[in-house]
Design a protein around this motif. Sequence first.
Motif, PDB file in Angstrom:
ATOM      1  N   GLU A  23       0.823  -1.213   0.000  1.00 34.24           N
ATOM      2  CA  GLU A  23       0.000   0.000   0.000  1.00 34.24           C
ATOM      3  C   GLU A  23       0.853   1.258   0.000  1.00 34.24           C
ATOM      4  O   GLU A  23       0.399   2.325  -0.401  1.00 34.24           O
ATOM      5  CB  GLU A  23      -0.953   0.009   1.207  1.00 34.24           C
ATOM      6  N   ASN A  24       2.096   1.157   0.431  1.00 34.30           N
ATOM      7  CA  ASN A  24       2.976   2.321   0.521  1.00 34.30           C
ATOM      8  C   ASN A  24       4.026   2.237  -0.579  1.00 34.30           C
ATOM      9  O   ASN A  24       5.153   1.800  -0.366  1.00 34.30           O
ATOM     10  CB  ASN A  24       3.645   2.372   1.900  1.00 34.30           C
ATOM     11  N   ARG A  25       3.649   2.658  -1.793  1.00 36.81           N
ATOM     12  CA  ARG A  25       4.544   2.480  -2.946  1.00 36.81           C
ATOM     13  C   ARG A  25       5.816   3.296  -2.826  1.00 36.81           C
ATOM     14  O   ARG A  25       6.873   2.891  -3.305  1.00 36.81           O
ATOM     15  CB  ARG A  25       3.815   2.829  -4.245  1.00 36.81           C
ATOM     16  N   LYS A  26       5.745   4.473  -2.185  1.00 34.64           N
ATOM     17  CA  LYS A  26       6.910   5.360  -2.112  1.00 34.64           C
ATOM     18  C   LYS A  26       8.048   4.724  -1.317  1.00 34.64           C
ATOM     19  O   LYS A  26       9.207   4.787  -1.702  1.00 34.64           O
ATOM     20  CB  LYS A  26       6.520   6.694  -1.460  1.00 34.64           C
ATOM     21  N   GLU A  27       7.714   4.131  -0.158  1.00 38.75           N
ATOM     22  CA  GLU A  27       8.752   3.624   0.732  1.00 38.75           C
ATOM     23  C   GLU A  27       9.051   2.145   0.504  1.00 38.75           C
ATOM     24  O   GLU A  27      10.177   1.699   0.735  1.00 38.75           O
ATOM     25  CB  GLU A  27       8.349   3.862   2.195  1.00 38.75           C
ATOM     26  N   GLU A  28       8.051   1.380   0.076  1.00 43.38           N
ATOM     27  CA  GLU A  28       8.231  -0.074   0.001  1.00 43.38           C
ATOM     28  C   GLU A  28       8.141  -0.639  -1.415  1.00 43.38           C
ATOM     29  O   GLU A  28       8.607  -1.748  -1.657  1.00 43.38           O
ATOM     30  CB  GLU A  28       7.191  -0.774   0.885  1.00 43.38           C
ATOM     31  N   GLY A  29       7.557   0.115  -2.338  1.00 41.86           N
ATOM     32  CA  GLY A  29       7.341  -0.441  -3.666  1.00 41.86           C
ATOM     33  C   GLY A  29       8.339   0.015  -4.711  1.00 41.86           C
ATOM     34  O   GLY A  29       8.515  -0.657  -5.727  1.00 41.86           O
ATOM     35  N   LEU A  30       9.012   1.144  -4.446  1.00 47.89           N
ATOM     36  CA  LEU A  30       9.882   1.734  -5.460  1.00 47.89           C
ATOM     37  C   LEU A  30      11.187   2.229  -4.849  1.00 47.89           C
ATOM     38  O   LEU A  30      11.252   2.547  -3.665  1.00 47.89           O
ATOM     39  CB  LEU A  30       9.188   2.927  -6.131  1.00 47.89           C
ATOM     40  N   ILE A  31      12.228   2.285  -5.686  1.00 44.26           N
ATOM     41  CA  ILE A  31      13.441   3.025  -5.324  1.00 44.26           C
ATOM     42  C   ILE A  31      13.402   4.283  -6.182  1.00 44.26           C
ATOM     43  O   ILE A  31      13.642   4.253  -7.388  1.00 44.26           O
ATOM     44  CB  ILE A  31      14.705   2.194  -5.588  1.00 44.26           C
ATOM     45  N   LEU A  32      13.041   5.389  -5.564  1.00 45.63           N
ATOM     46  CA  LEU A  32      12.672   6.593  -6.300  1.00 45.63           C
ATOM     47  C   LEU A  32      13.811   7.164  -7.135  1.00 45.63           C
ATOM     48  O   LEU A  32      13.575   7.783  -8.168  1.00 45.63           O
ATOM     49  CB  LEU A  32      12.127   7.653  -5.326  1.00 45.63           C
ATOM     50  N   ASP A  33      15.049   6.961  -6.695  1.00 45.22           N
ATOM     51  CA  ASP A  33      16.187   7.499  -7.444  1.00 45.22           C
ATOM     52  C   ASP A  33      16.594   6.603  -8.608  1.00 45.22           C
ATOM     53  O   ASP A  33      17.453   6.983  -9.411  1.00 45.22           O
ATOM     54  CB  ASP A  33      17.389   7.704  -6.513  1.00 45.22           C
ATOM     55  N   PHE A  34      16.002   5.408  -8.697  1.00 51.53           N
ATOM     56  CA  PHE A  34      16.303   4.496  -9.793  1.00 51.53           C
ATOM     57  C   PHE A  34      15.423   4.826 -10.991  1.00 51.53           C
ATOM     58  O   PHE A  34      14.383   5.458 -10.870  1.00 51.53           O
ATOM     59  CB  PHE A  34      16.059   3.046  -9.373  1.00 51.53           C
ATOM     60  N   SER A  35      15.840   4.353 -12.143  1.00 54.50           N
ATOM     61  CA  SER A  35      15.061   4.572 -13.359  1.00 54.50           C
ATOM     62  C   SER A  35      13.828   3.674 -13.379  1.00 54.50           C
ATOM     63  O   SER A  35      13.710   2.725 -12.592  1.00 54.50           O
ATOM     64  CB  SER A  35      15.913   4.269 -14.593  1.00 54.50           C
ATOM     65  N   VAL A  36      12.911   3.980 -14.302  1.00 50.48           N
ATOM     66  CA  VAL A  36      11.737   3.130 -14.510  1.00 50.48           C
ATOM     67  C   VAL A  36      12.188   1.707 -14.830  1.00 50.48           C
ATOM     68  O   VAL A  36      11.687   0.729 -14.263  1.00 50.48           O
ATOM     69  CB  VAL A  36      10.874   3.693 -15.659  1.00 50.48           C
ATOM     70  N   SER A  37      13.151   1.587 -15.730  1.00 47.77           N
ATOM     71  CA  SER A  37      13.654   0.275 -16.144  1.00 47.77           C
ATOM     72  C   SER A  37      14.221  -0.508 -14.973  1.00 47.77           C
ATOM     73  O   SER A  37      13.908  -1.690 -14.779  1.00 47.77           O
ATOM     74  CB  SER A  37      14.721   0.451 -17.228  1.00 47.77           C
ATOM     75  N   ASP A  38      15.061   0.143 -14.145  1.00 52.40           N
ATOM     76  CA  ASP A  38      15.689  -0.552 -13.018  1.00 52.40           C
ATOM     77  C   ASP A  38      14.661  -1.006 -11.987  1.00 52.40           C
ATOM     78  O   ASP A  38      14.795  -2.087 -11.400  1.00 52.40           O
ATOM     79  CB  ASP A  38      16.724   0.354 -12.351  1.00 52.40           C
ATOM     80  N   ASN A  39      13.636  -0.193 -11.752  1.00 52.24           N
ATOM     81  CA  ASN A  39      12.592  -0.582 -10.806  1.00 52.24           C
ATOM     82  C   ASN A  39      11.822  -1.802 -11.307  1.00 52.24           C
ATOM     83  O   ASN A  39      11.534  -2.719 -10.538  1.00 52.24           O
ATOM     84  CB  ASN A  39      11.635   0.588 -10.560  1.00 52.24           C
ATOM     85  N   ILE A  40      11.492  -1.803 -12.587  1.00 51.84           N
ATOM     86  CA  ILE A  40      10.756  -2.939 -13.163  1.00 51.84           C
ATOM     87  C   ILE A  40      11.589  -4.214 -13.078  1.00 51.84           C
ATOM     88  O   ILE A  40      11.074  -5.307 -12.816  1.00 51.84           O
ATOM     89  CB  ILE A  40      10.376  -2.650 -14.628  1.00 51.84           C
ATOM     90  N   LEU A  41      12.883  -4.065 -13.243  1.00 54.91           N
ATOM     91  CA  LEU A  41      13.777  -5.219 -13.345  1.00 54.91           C
ATOM     92  C   LEU A  41      14.117  -5.848 -11.987  1.00 54.91           C
ATOM     93  O   LEU A  41      14.500  -7.021 -11.931  1.00 54.91           O
ATOM     94  CB  LEU A  41      15.073  -4.767 -14.032  1.00 54.91           C
ATOM     95  N   LEU A  42      13.964  -5.086 -10.894  1.00 55.98           N
ATOM     96  CA  LEU A  42      14.493  -5.491  -9.589  1.00 55.98           C
ATOM     97  C   LEU A  42      14.196  -6.951  -9.187  1.00 55.98           C
ATOM     98  O   LEU A  42      15.111  -7.696  -8.863  1.00 55.98           O
ATOM     99  CB  LEU A  42      13.990  -4.537  -8.501  1.00 55.98           C
ATOM    100  N   PRO A  43      12.931  -7.403  -9.188  1.00 57.12           N
ATOM    101  CA  PRO A  43      12.688  -8.759  -8.687  1.00 57.12           C
ATOM    102  C   PRO A  43      13.150  -9.858  -9.639  1.00 57.12           C
ATOM    103  O   PRO A  43      13.278 -11.008  -9.239  1.00 57.12           O
ATOM    104  CB  PRO A  43      11.155  -8.815  -8.531  1.00 57.12           C
ATOM    105  N   ALA A  44      13.374  -9.517 -10.916  1.00 57.53           N
ATOM    106  CA  ALA A  44      13.674 -10.540 -11.921  1.00 57.53           C
ATOM    107  C   ALA A  44      15.064 -10.395 -12.515  1.00 57.53           C
ATOM    108  O   ALA A  44      15.370 -11.006 -13.537  1.00 57.53           O
ATOM    109  CB  ALA A  44      12.626 -10.475 -13.039  1.00 57.53           C
ATOM    110  N   VAL A  45      15.927  -9.616 -11.867  1.00 61.05           N
ATOM    111  CA  VAL A  45      17.226  -9.290 -12.469  1.00 61.05           C
ATOM    112  C   VAL A  45      18.065 -10.536 -12.749  1.00 61.05           C
ATOM    113  O   VAL A  45      18.805 -10.601 -13.744  1.00 61.05           O
ATOM    114  CB  VAL A  45      17.991  -8.272 -11.585  1.00 61.05           C
TER     115      VAL A  45
END
Length: 492
Positions: free
Chosen positions: A332-354
């Motif tokens: 529910e808290n995307r800012k703190e737990e769902g995203l790394i805000l300083d990372f790119s869109v691509s890097d965030n999407i890739l995180l769990p499947a890198v």
Amino acid sequence: MKIRMEAINKSFGSNKVLESVDFDLHSGEIHALMGENGAGKSTLMNILTGFHKKDSGKIFIDDTETEFKNPKDAEDNGITFIHQEMNTLTNMTVLENLFLNKEIKSRFGLLDTKQMNTLAAKIFEELKITIPTDTLVEELSVGEQQILEIAKALMTEGKVLIMDEPTAALSETEIDNLFKIIRGLKEKGVSIVYISHRMEEIFTLCDRVTVMRDGFSVSTYHVKDANINTIVKDMVGRDIEDFYPEKKSTIGDIKFKVENLTAEKFSNVSFHVRAGEIVGFSGLMGSGRTEIMRAIFGIDPVISGNIYLEDKKITIKSPNQAIKKGIGFLTENRKEEGLILDFSVSDNILLPAVDEFSKKGILDNKLIDDFTSMLIERLTVKTASAEEKVSSLSGGNQQKVVLAKWIGIGPQVLILDEPTRGVDVGAKREIYLLMNELAERGVAIVMVSSDLPEVISVSDRILVVHEGKINGEVMKENATQELIMHYATGGN
């Protein structure tokens, strides 16, 4: 206090975000400001309160042309902006947050905590808040932090309140209570700008509505003269016939099962989800819905109980283990737990499947580009490029990036906690369509939501949590808001 904004223009670099926007607020009215994420609503209010400087245009406060230097200047003049994203300091107490930069001191220069607690108690009684003022904010839920933000604003005794998605993390009971407070403020002559994507709230609460689209002010209506279809068409530029799209997936065998799960905030929780099924979780704020999901995903420790995936008992003691089992969790808290805000869109999407994109420790950049581009296109993420920082995206597009991240692992089970919180009407429908598409592929979906119309319309079954236990199960064909609230408040 009356406000009039005329022909407001604003660009960030080459990106024009507001173009000749008009907006006015009458004294003692509740004026809704609506539009899709990125339409310019928050930017317009940030210009009003001095956070951004307009490029051109005029602002009149009670018929006097005015320009505030910064948000504190606006607040000192009676205008307070309650932002959607919380501005609380989590390592400080509730009381310290309430009086930050407004501390009351004794004549000896010491903090007068007794007087501050007396003033806080008055506001808390009005808001029906029962949180001890010595509680650290990091211990509060998202919904409780939202209520705290509202309490901070009410303590300024301002003449204008700007509320950006104030009910996004609240339950129906808390929303009803907030509406009573807002109506009481209106009776005292306070003017309110109400930014929300929840149509039912606009028609229940507001006097007028202004719709923005792509940086323009498109229309202004008296709410009594408007309807949902008209407003939605103005927001998205087209008709949306079925806001809650029909779900066509075939529900299969039990895919995911929880038996007698017990943790600190809940006990003996048992439920199952079938392949292709969407099971909704409802309940009041603090009932334990989110805590159940966090424990399943391995964020919080489990005391006892079992979890099964396709009839096989599995052990999950960390999010990494959950991901490896094919379980995704949109928090529910995307800012703190769902995203790394300083990372790119691509890097965030890739995180769990890198790991899936590396050979002998070397990343396959072409495969990564194809993968992230496909997900960005599929979820219609509005971004200049895959390399843009996710912090620069609107709230709805950030939510889509989190969704893309979990879809990218090819989930067997997908847990969505408030998936449409703070998301505009067009993006909501896209998320519902995506959920239906995943269900058609056999994914078992669990959706936690405080939005009762959403829970009823999207779910196949609804489980209602009360004080850490599942207190009722409601089938889609029998679901009503009254029945769900009956269970949520402890009814048999």
